[in-house]
Write a protein that holds these residues in place. Structure first.
Motif, PDB file in Angstrom:
ATOM      1  N   VAL A  13       0.800  -1.237   0.000  1.00 46.70           N
ATOM      2  CA  VAL A  13       0.000   0.000   0.000  1.00 46.70           C
ATOM      3  C   VAL A  13       0.823   1.273   0.000  1.00 46.70           C
ATOM      4  CG1 VAL A  13      -1.960  -1.107   1.122  1.00 46.70           C
ATOM      5  CG2 VAL A  13      -0.191  -0.063   2.532  1.00 46.70           C
ATOM      6  N   GLY A  14       2.118   1.191   0.117  1.00 45.16           N
ATOM      7  CA  GLY A  14       2.915   2.417   0.144  1.00 45.16           C
ATOM      8  C   GLY A  14       4.282   2.165   0.715  1.00 45.16           C
ATOM      9  N   LYS A  15       4.829   3.201   1.386  1.00 41.59           N
ATOM     10  CA  LYS A  15       6.171   3.107   1.947  1.00 41.59           C
ATOM     11  C   LYS A  15       6.193   3.658   3.362  1.00 41.59           C
ATOM     12  CE  LYS A  15       8.506   3.752  -2.534  1.00 41.59           C
ATOM     13  NZ  LYS A  15       9.410   4.628  -3.309  1.00 41.59           N
ATOM     14  N   ILE A  16       7.058   3.076   4.179  1.00 37.89           N
ATOM     15  CA  ILE A  16       7.419   3.578   5.500  1.00 37.89           C
ATOM     16  C   ILE A  16       8.936   3.426   5.627  1.00 37.89           C
ATOM     17  CG2 ILE A  16       7.295   3.154   7.986  1.00 37.89           C
ATOM     18  CD1 ILE A  16       4.425   2.438   7.713  1.00 37.89           C
ATOM     19  N   GLN A  17       9.587   4.485   6.061  1.00 33.02           N
ATOM     20  CA  GLN A  17      11.053   4.498   6.155  1.00 33.02           C
ATOM     21  C   GLN A  17      11.702   4.231   4.795  1.00 33.02           C
ATOM     22  OE1 GLN A  17      12.285   5.467   9.000  1.00 33.02           O
ATOM     23  NE2 GLN A  17      10.438   5.195  10.235  1.00 33.02           N
ATOM     24  N   GLY A  18      11.016   4.632   3.730  1.00 29.92           N
ATOM     25  CA  GLY A  18      11.560   4.438   2.397  1.00 29.92           C
ATOM     26  C   GLY A  18      11.465   3.005   1.890  1.00 29.92           C
ATOM     27  N   LYS A  19      10.796   2.132   2.634  1.00 31.21           N
ATOM     28  CA  LYS A  19      10.669   0.735   2.260  1.00 31.21           C
ATOM     29  C   LYS A  19       9.188   0.412   2.043  1.00 31.21           C
ATOM     30  CE  LYS A  19      15.037  -0.576   3.015  1.00 31.21           C
ATOM     31  NZ  LYS A  19      15.906  -1.272   2.051  1.00 31.21           N
ATOM     32  N   PRO A  20       8.903  -0.653   1.315  1.00 36.15           N
ATOM     33  CA  PRO A  20       7.498  -1.012   1.082  1.00 36.15           C
ATOM     34  C   PRO A  20       6.743  -1.244   2.396  1.00 36.15           C
ATOM     35  CG  PRO A  20       8.943  -2.264  -0.348  1.00 36.15           C
ATOM     36  CD  PRO A  20       9.825  -1.565   0.620  1.00 36.15           C
ATOM     37  N   TYR A  21       5.494  -0.827   2.385  1.00 32.42           N
ATOM     38  CA  TYR A  21       4.623  -1.008   3.548  1.00 32.42           C
ATOM     39  C   TYR A  21       3.470  -1.922   3.126  1.00 32.42           C
ATOM     40  CZ  TYR A  21       1.200   0.046   7.193  1.00 32.42           C
ATOM     41  OH  TYR A  21       0.277  -0.053   8.208  1.00 32.42           O
ATOM     42  N   PHE A  22       3.211  -2.944   3.969  1.00 39.37           N
ATOM     43  CA  PHE A  22       2.214  -3.964   3.635  1.00 39.37           C
ATOM     44  C   PHE A  22       1.121  -3.957   4.692  1.00 39.37           C
ATOM     45  CE2 PHE A  22       6.422  -5.284   2.311  1.00 39.37           C
ATOM     46  CZ  PHE A  22       6.249  -5.552   0.963  1.00 39.37           C
ATOM     47  N   LYS A  23      -0.116  -3.876   4.200  1.00 38.76           N
ATOM     48  CA  LYS A  23      -1.279  -3.819   5.090  1.00 38.76           C
ATOM     49  C   LYS A  23      -1.948  -5.184   5.110  1.00 38.76           C
ATOM     50  CE  LYS A  23      -3.928  -0.556   7.121  1.00 38.76           C
ATOM     51  NZ  LYS A  23      -3.434   0.325   8.186  1.00 38.76           N
ATOM     52  N   GLY A  24      -2.172  -5.721   6.307  1.00 36.85           N
ATOM     53  CA  GLY A  24      -2.884  -6.975   6.432  1.00 36.85           C
ATOM     54  C   GLY A  24      -4.379  -6.787   6.237  1.00 36.85           C
TER      55      GLY A  24
ATOM     56  N   TYR B 293       6.178  -3.719   8.192  1.00 38.26           N
ATOM     57  CA  TYR B 293       6.838  -2.461   7.877  1.00 38.26           C
ATOM     58  C   TYR B 293       8.298  -2.528   8.301  1.00 38.26           C
ATOM     59  CZ  TYR B 293       6.265  -1.422  12.859  1.00 38.26           C
ATOM     60  OH  TYR B 293       6.315  -1.459  14.230  1.00 38.26           O
ATOM     61  N   PHE B 294       9.068  -1.550   7.823  1.00 43.10           N
ATOM     62  CA  PHE B 294      10.487  -1.444   8.122  1.00 43.10           C
ATOM     63  C   PHE B 294      10.650  -0.448   9.263  1.00 43.10           C
ATOM     64  CE2 PHE B 294      14.937  -0.180   6.979  1.00 43.10           C
ATOM     65  CZ  PHE B 294      15.487  -1.457   7.032  1.00 43.10           C
ATOM     66  N   THR B 295      11.205  -0.918  10.365  1.00 42.45           N
ATOM     67  CA  THR B 295      11.280  -0.093  11.566  1.00 42.45           C
ATOM     68  C   THR B 295      12.456   0.877  11.492  1.00 42.45           C
ATOM     69  OG1 THR B 295      12.721  -1.623  12.771  1.00 42.45           O
ATOM     70  CG2 THR B 295      10.351  -2.058  12.853  1.00 42.45           C
ATOM     71  N   VAL B 296      12.462   1.829  12.452  1.00 37.22           N
ATOM     72  CA  VAL B 296      13.583   2.773  12.541  1.00 37.22           C
ATOM     73  C   VAL B 296      14.859   2.049  12.950  1.00 37.22           C
ATOM     74  CG1 VAL B 296      12.103   4.751  13.020  1.00 37.22           C
ATOM     75  CG2 VAL B 296      12.900   3.330  14.916  1.00 37.22           C
ATOM     76  N   ASP B 297      14.713   0.879  13.540  1.00 34.71           N
ATOM     77  CA  ASP B 297      15.884   0.071  13.896  1.00 34.71           C
ATOM     78  C   ASP B 297      16.385  -0.759  12.723  1.00 34.71           C
ATOM     79  OD1 ASP B 297      15.724   1.028  16.505  1.00 34.71           O
ATOM     80  OD2 ASP B 297      14.337  -0.569  17.102  1.00 34.71           O
ATOM     81  N   ARG B 298      15.781  -0.510  11.549  1.00 35.22           N
ATOM     82  CA  ARG B 298      16.196  -1.155  10.307  1.00 35.22           C
ATOM     83  C   ARG B 298      15.999  -2.669  10.349  1.00 35.22           C
ATOM     84  NH1 ARG B 298      18.105   2.330   7.048  1.00 35.22           N
ATOM     85  NH2 ARG B 298      18.946   0.736   5.623  1.00 35.22           N
ATOM     86  N   THR B 299      14.841  -3.054  10.833  1.00 36.68           N
ATOM     87  CA  THR B 299      14.436  -4.463  10.788  1.00 36.68           C
ATOM     88  C   THR B 299      13.014  -4.534  10.249  1.00 36.68           C
ATOM     89  OG1 THR B 299      13.591  -4.418  13.066  1.00 36.68           O
ATOM     90  CG2 THR B 299      15.888  -5.108  12.743  1.00 36.68           C
ATOM     91  N   TRP B 300      12.699  -5.648   9.618  1.00 36.55           N
ATOM     92  CA  TRP B 300      11.338  -5.873   9.128  1.00 36.55           C
ATOM     93  C   TRP B 300      10.521  -6.497  10.241  1.00 36.55           C
ATOM     94  CZ3 TRP B 300       9.294  -3.905   4.893  1.00 36.55           C
ATOM     95  CH2 TRP B 300      10.147  -3.483   3.863  1.00 36.55           C
ATOM     96  N   ARG B 301       9.328  -5.936  10.447  1.00 32.56           N
ATOM     97  CA  ARG B 301       8.493  -6.390  11.539  1.00 32.56           C
ATOM     98  C   ARG B 301       7.082  -6.730  11.054  1.00 32.56           C
ATOM     99  NH1 ARG B 301       7.982  -3.459  17.385  1.00 32.56           N
ATOM    100  NH2 ARG B 301      10.073  -4.388  17.483  1.00 32.56           N
ATOM    101  N   LEU B 302       6.610  -7.887  11.484  1.00 33.16           N
ATOM    102  CA  LEU B 302       5.207  -8.280  11.334  1.00 33.16           C
ATOM    103  C   LEU B 302       4.550  -8.023  12.679  1.00 33.16           C
ATOM    104  CD1 LEU B 302       2.714  -9.803  10.154  1.00 33.16           C
ATOM    105  CD2 LEU B 302       3.839 -11.926  10.857  1.00 33.16           C
ATOM    106  N   GLU B 303       3.599  -7.094  12.697  1.00 34.43           N
ATOM    107  CA  GLU B 303       3.077  -6.627  13.979  1.00 34.43           C
ATOM    108  C   GLU B 303       1.557  -6.708  13.998  1.00 34.43           C
ATOM    109  OE1 GLU B 303       4.555  -3.052  16.630  1.00 34.43           O
ATOM    110  OE2 GLU B 303       3.252  -2.325  15.026  1.00 34.43           O
ATOM    111  N   SER B 304       1.036  -7.146  15.137  1.00 36.43           N
ATOM    112  CA  SER B 304      -0.406  -7.170  15.327  1.00 36.43           C
ATOM    113  C   SER B 304      -0.889  -5.772  15.683  1.00 36.43           C
ATOM    114  CB  SER B 304      -0.771  -8.153  16.435  1.00 36.43           C
ATOM    115  OG  SER B 304      -2.149  -8.080  16.720  1.00 36.43           O
TER     116      SER B 304
END
Length: 959
Positions: A428-439, A446-457
């Protein structure tokens, strides 16, 4: 009233009359302007459930009322959905009779329901998340539903879309309905004056009783209703967002709504809400090698961009300019282009299709890299989007713009609990310059500020999983290890597990580890198709369930009868037949076929030779053991490296289980046969019968019996004819007359089969080496009767020699045969031959005894006396002087008186010789004929015994 006022009144009256004339048949309602051209400006937008949590307080109840009963109406609106619910009700109408009309935008597709008319239409059109989408619906009592989506008319045809787990296949369910008026109980009125309209919730009662599972989460604008059917062009323009609608029943700009507490009203640019057809591009502001750029775009279901015309070139360049700070400082390359001339210098072709490039925008002097620069890039400000050729070396890294089919649907495989995390997502877009995926429902990636990919509830705080850095591209697509903040899928907190984030089509494609897709039929086919070769990893065929025990036989399909294990034997060669030791050695191929409904199989193919179960896998499943019951050393079937275990695919695959990280075609054990084959060299015991040797025909057996499991659980059944012999029929000493298999009948409770083998002894050698020599020797012995009867010395020597030879030959032959308690036919042959030779000697002796000589010293080699008989008177002494040759006679005359009779002394022995020869030879001929009659009569009788085997080759599998 002056003239001007009079004119004004006339205009108003005429205008009113005109409006009445053009009004419809439904109560004479007036018609206002339908549409206006969209230019600048803004429109109000209702945001519902911005918190993303399901709520019954996210509603907008229209304060207006329906002026008159309507038999037809048109409804249009645009929405941007945040999340799916089991039912996503955007528009809901209900009257006091609980007659309901609603539009539902669930994840399976847009659905329209009108309960009073008995209408329910599943369009199969998926409403994407986080994208503005426009819809128009025309409902009438006498025509089917007319539906427009983003400017396109729905034709009611079947189409393929994003799938779901509840369906057995990917084909969207589409229903066509006849005219509503054809229904016997269909109401002519669709909207009545006592009805209420609520947006964002499904009404189970007028303006009341909502359900959070049927609520709308998202943004809504430009909802309008007309009391008539709009024209086709109007519907296309409004749903295509080329014009704005203004309904005569409900006009969005003037309508008043009662809003729930979880609804906010904002003003938004019309241009923003009218992006109902998103551009098919996505920019990845990450500098990548050209090979990685192609893999990344392929992982999202697209290709590296390659403009096909000037319009696309302009759009692509503008999108690239938005990321120039990350990609093209000081006018460097903005992005890779999906073209190459690597195959033929100067012949630029599209990388995706191999077709010749039809549009170019080369910068001045480009391309100029000759054979060293076979890739192309789009440059930034310096060249204003001009193209240049570029080296394809790994050291060159450029950003990539992917041409995608929007929206991009993705799926998480390996999610075992969908109550915490979604398994379906949308780019659906970008967060932190990386692709953002909506469940779809309750999570995001999303790509966190700590530069890791996170699957979050979203619904439960501090519940997430993070992707481990495995050295691959920094994107979550593909197969990676994820570490959960909590215990998940039976694993402890912090324990990683494999998840696959993929856009590959379910049940059709396989996701490589890098996210690219191949046809699922290419997995584990012994050829590498994935760029990272991951399609040939983990190619185990068998999937035993939890608690599987290899010591327990599988249950039969009927549950009441024992499990059938089908046996098929191929006799390759008889290595040896040792009749003396009562055994034979045979090389045989043993095949067993059975089903194990407890198992599941992966990646089965039509070619059984590709469906191999490795011996290491075979140790983890039940394999029948068959004893070779009459074999030496108690041998039985084994599972080792010499075994070949395959699966015969006969059933269809079951539905894919997305709880597994890897896609696989799964087949039930109850539909597909397991087949094990192995070559054995076995020594079997056999009781050979030597009575008719060498004209004997023997019947040997090979007994096969199920080991350990009684016939209440496992039975051994014939597979086809169950036995066939494909070696040479004629062996060194035997001919294989036939083979057949029958059920083993025993008192023991174990199922088995017995193979009967007809072995015909070859007697040609014995005739040459035994019967011909003995016959000749007997003839030689009989030939002595043809000697002079008084030649006793030669006759007896030849006869004794014949007897000696026969005895020696008999001793040698007897030593080669087993010791038996019964006499054999060949014994009778030798016995008769020896007896006849002995009788010959006896007769010769009798003849000699009856042979009278002239004097005691006369031997048989002297000539017998003259046949003239001399008679002398007794006690008479001759007066003449005898010669010296008659001295003996003179001596006898002096002492005794002889009476010589005139008889022939050789008559009796000659007669005995003649009669004995006739009798003995006649007896020999009679016994000779009797022997060969017995031998050949039983041989002919045995040759007539043919094993009737209806089938020698098996072409199919047991039913």
């Amino acid at each position: 009233m002056n003239q001007s006022q009079l004119v004004l009144v006339l205009v108003v009256v005429l205008g009113s009359l005109l409006l009445c004339l053009v009004s419809g048949n439904d109560g004479g309602a007036t018609t206002t302007t339908t549409t206006t051209t969209i230019g600048g400006g803004s429109s109000k937008v209702l945001k519902m459930q911005e918190s993303l949590a399901p709520s019954t307080m996210s509603y907008a109840r229209w304060k207006g009322s329906i002026p008159r009963p309507l038999k037809e109406f048109t409804l249009c609106y645009r929405i941007k959905m945040y999340h799916y619910r089991p039912e996503v009700v955007v528009f809901s109408y209900i009257n006091t009779n609980n007659e309901n009309i609603r539009t539902d935008h669930n994840r399976k597709g847009v659905q329209v329901v009108a309960t009073a008319q008995g209408m329910r239409v599943d369009t199969g059109i998926i409403t994407p998340l986080m994208h503005w989408t426009a819809f128009c619906f025309v409902l009438a009592h006498d025509t089917p539903l007319t539906f427009y989506h983003n400017g396109l008319k729905w034709e009611g045809e079947k189409e393929y879309t994003e799938d779901d787990d509840d369906d057995d296949d990917d084909l969207v369910r589409v229903k066509k309905f006849d005219s509503i008026g054809n229904s016997p109980n269909a109401s002519q009125v669709l909207l009545d004056v006592d009805g209420t309209i609520v947006l964002g919730q499904d009404q189970d009662a007028p303006a009341d009783v909502y359900d959070v599972t049927q609520s709308f989460s998202g943004e809504l604008t430009d909802l309008n209703m007309w009391s008539r059917r709009l024209e086709e062009q109007e519907l296309a323009d409004i749903s295509g967002c080329r014009t704005r609608g203004h309904g005569d029943i409900l006009d969005w700009d003037t309508a008043d709504f009662e809003l729930g507490s979880d609804v906010s009203k904002v003003e938004m640019d019309l241009a923003k809400t009218c992006k109902v057809v998103p551009l098919p591009y996505f920019m990845f502001p990450d500098q990548l090698q050209i090979s990685d750029a192609h893999s990344l775009c392929a992982a999202f279901g697209g290709n590296v961009v390659a403009p096909r015309n000037a319009q696309e070139q302009e759009v692509v360049y503008k999108l690239g300019e938005e990321s120039k700070d990350q990609c093209a400082k000081e006018g460097g390359p903005l992005m890779w282009l999906g073209i190459t001339d690597e195959a033929e210098k100067g012949a630029w072709r599209y990388y995706s299709s191999g077709d010749n490039v039809t549009y170019t925008n080369w910068a001045p002097g480009q391309p100029n890299g000759r054979s060293f620069e076979n890739c192309a890039v789009l440059k930034g400000e310096t060249f204003l989007g001009g193209w240049t050729d570029q080296s394809c070396k790994k050291s060159y890294k450029v950003c990539v713009l992917c041409s995608l089919k929007m929206p991009v649907f993705l799926r998480f495989r390996g999610i075992c609990d969908s109550a915490l995390y979604d398994d379906r997502f949308v780019l659906v877009g970008k967060i932190q310059g990386k692709p953002y995926f909506k469940g779809y429902y309750r999570s995001h990636v999303y790509f966190t500020v700590d530069r890791t990919w996170r699957l979050e509830s979203i619904l439960k705080n501090n519940t997430y999983a993070e992707m481990e850095d495995d050295g691959s591209l920094s994107f979550p697509v593909g197969r990676h290890q994820w570490t959960f903040s909590h215990g998940f899928c039976g694993m402890a907190k912090g324990e990683s597990q494999s998840l696959t984030f993929t856009q590959c089509a379910k049940n059709i494609e396989f996701t490589c580890d890098d996210g690219t897709c191949i046809n699922i039929n290419q997995v584990c086919d012994r050829r590498v198709q994935c760029p990272d070769m991951s399609d040939e990893l983990d190619c185990s065929t068998v999937k035993p369930p939890k608690g599987y025990q290899t010591t327990l036989p599988p249950p039969s399909l009927t549950q009441e009868s024992p499990l059938p294990v089908y046996l098929n034997i191929t006799l390759n060669t008889f290595s040896s037949i040792d009749a003396i030791k009562n055994r034979f050695t045979v090389e045989l191929m043993v095949r067993m076929i059975w089903k194990d409904q407890r198992l599941q199989f992966k990646h089965l193919r039509r070619d059984r030779q590709l469906n191999i179960i490795l011996p290491s896998e075979a140790q983890d499943i039940w394999v029948p053991t068959v004893d070779f019951l009459n074999a030496e050393n108690n041998q039985h079937t084994t599972v080792d490296a010499d075994c070949k275990i395959t699966i015969e695919r006969q059933g269809s695959p079951i539905g894919d289980n997305i709880e597994h990280s890897k896609e696989a075609r799964i087949y039930k054990g109850e539909d597909n046969y397991i087949r094990i084959s192995r070559i054995y060299t076995i020594v079997f015991q056999c009781n050979f019968n030597f009575f008719y040797f060498p004209f004997n025909t023997d019947y040997c057996q090979m007994i096969f019996r199920i080991n350990k499991n009684t016939n209440n659980y496992v039975t051994l059944e014939k597979y086809g004819a169950a036995i066939r012999y494909q070696g040479n029929d004629q062996l060194a000493e035997y001919t294989i007359g036939g083979v057949k298999m029958e059920r083993l009948e025993t008192d023991e409770p174990y199922s088995g089969l017995v193979t009967h083998i007809q072995m015909k002894h070859l007697y040609t050698t014995q005739i040459v080496t035994i019967f011909v020599p003995t016959t000749l020797i007997n003839l030689i012995s009989f030939a002595t009767f043809l000697f002079k009867w008084f030649d006793f010395q030669n006759r007896i020597m030849v006869s004794l020699t014949a007897l000696l030879v026969l005895s020696t030959l008999f001793s040698q032959i007897s030593g080669q045969l087993p010791k038996t308690s019964y006499s054999k036919l060949i014994d009778m042959w030798f016995l008769s031959s020896i007896v006849f030779a002995f009788l010959t000697i006896i007769i010769h002796t009798i003849v000699e005894i009856n042979h009278h000589y002239n004097s005691p010293t006369e031997s048989s080699k002297f000539r017998p006396p003259s046949p003239t008989t001399i008679s002398l008177p007794r006690k008479v002494v001759p007066t003449t002087v005898e010669s010296t040759s008659h001295n003996s006679m003179l001596f006898l005359r002096r002492n005794k008186t002889f009476n010589f009779k005139p008889k022939n002394p050789g008559h009796l022995p000659a007669l005995i010789n003649k009669v004995a020869y006739t009798l003995v030879f006649t007896a020999y001929i009679i016994i000779f004929l009797m022997f060969w009659s017995v031998a050949f009569s039983q041989k002919i009788a045995e040759d007539k015994k043919v094993f009737e085997v209806k089938e020698t080759e098996v072409t199919g599998y047991p039913a």
